[in-house]
Design an enzyme around this catalytic site. Sequence first.
Site, PDB file in Angstrom:
ATOM      1  N   GLY A  96       0.828  -1.192   0.000  1.00  0.00           N
ATOM      2  CA  GLY A  96       0.000   0.000   0.000  1.00  0.00           C
ATOM      3  C   GLY A  96       0.866   1.247   0.000  1.00  0.00           C
ATOM      4  O   GLY A  96       2.042   1.211   0.363  1.00  0.00           O
ATOM      5  N   CYS A  97       0.278   2.370  -0.404  1.00  0.00           N
ATOM      6  CA  CYS A  97       1.060   3.608  -0.477  1.00  0.00           C
ATOM      7  C   CYS A  97       1.511   4.070   0.905  1.00  0.00           C
ATOM      8  O   CYS A  97       2.690   4.387   1.111  1.00  0.00           O
ATOM      9  CB  CYS A  97       0.269   4.695  -1.189  1.00  0.00           C
ATOM     10  SG  CYS A  97      -1.365   5.032  -0.479  1.00  0.00           S
ATOM     11  N   TYR A  98       0.595   4.094   1.871  1.00  0.00           N
ATOM     12  CA  TYR A  98       0.984   4.503   3.222  1.00  0.00           C
ATOM     13  C   TYR A  98       1.995   3.544   3.853  1.00  0.00           C
ATOM     14  O   TYR A  98       2.984   3.994   4.454  1.00  0.00           O
ATOM     15  CB  TYR A  98      -0.248   4.620   4.119  1.00  0.00           C
ATOM     16  CG  TYR A  98      -1.145   5.793   3.842  1.00  0.00           C
ATOM     17  CD1 TYR A  98      -0.654   7.098   3.834  1.00  0.00           C
ATOM     18  CD2 TYR A  98      -2.507   5.620   3.614  1.00  0.00           C
ATOM     19  CE1 TYR A  98      -1.490   8.185   3.599  1.00  0.00           C
ATOM     20  CE2 TYR A  98      -3.353   6.690   3.383  1.00  0.00           C
ATOM     21  CZ  TYR A  98      -2.846   7.973   3.377  1.00  0.00           C
ATOM     22  OH  TYR A  98      -3.675   9.044   3.153  1.00  0.00           O
TER      23      TYR A  98
END
Length: 335
Positions: free
Chosen positions: A146-148
């Site tokens: 995921g990006c986070y």
Amino acid sequence: MIKVGVVGASGYTGLELVKMLITHPGFELTYLATTQGDTTIEALHPSLEGVVTLEVEKADVNAVADACELVFLALPHKASMGFAKGLIEKGVKVVDLSADYRLELDTYEAHYCEHEDKEHLDESVYALIEYYREELKEAELAAGPGCYPTATLLGILPFIPYIDTSAPLFVDAKSGVSGAGKKLSETTHFVTVNDNIFAYNPLKHRHAPEIAEKIEKVHGAKMNVNFVPHLIPATRGELVSVYATLKEDIDPLEVLRKHYANDRFIRIREKPVDIKSTAGTHFCDIYAAKNGHALFVSSAIDNLLRGASSQALAAANLMCGYDEGMGLPVIPYMP
């Protein structure tokens, strides 16, 4: 040239993949598809009119297998596993950008849904490049983080040996609106986002268990991750600030420099990082400081690139025997 395709070409991450693949020296883009039906690339992304001539088909496993040696799945969560299973069984390598293959079974089913491809879930390689580089070279299925979690893990993982893992880890994250995807919603409406900033899913976001799981995978430490994301009035970019408790005296920047000495896409900054310096690139910029036992770590990435599409491309490069950095964007959108 290795023939590749993109399934899920209608979204922002699909667009970024297409933009990188059409100039990639080792990949030939031979297939574009969506799950909705046949269309044209200019209908989906007017900016690509006259640049890409491929027709966009309705996604079909057999058609993908006939056209591609490797495929990127830029599909929503829960949609990828049906495609990936059939493609892998037909000998096609897969890089999946959804959450469908990035978590342990129990974690996935607790936060998403029942998994329909447990066999290949066990075989997938988490595509956080700096930590799974060698495994990706042998992978048939890569699972994009995921990006986070990408920004958070790249920032905090070097410090896990030096922090009190029994103390809570606090993660304050801010993302541009493109992180919410292309689908229209009240939350991402211009009138809602402009001149505004707000938290969403505080302490309940699905990326928190991903961060905790990967910290345990890399370092064997179980941590209580308190994660609060915010939406900011920017198109792209992600800034993550992590707060932890040190158990020994360290020089934070020196820890980062030593840890990432051989990682060319990690830039250790002397001053606090910003999202504009990484916009349009594969770089992750990291800064850290301490005050007594308090540790502050801040990471900045382009959420669509390092947080999704360029990280997927780096994984594909490794899976196909290419240099990790082949075709990756490195020039930021400045000013």
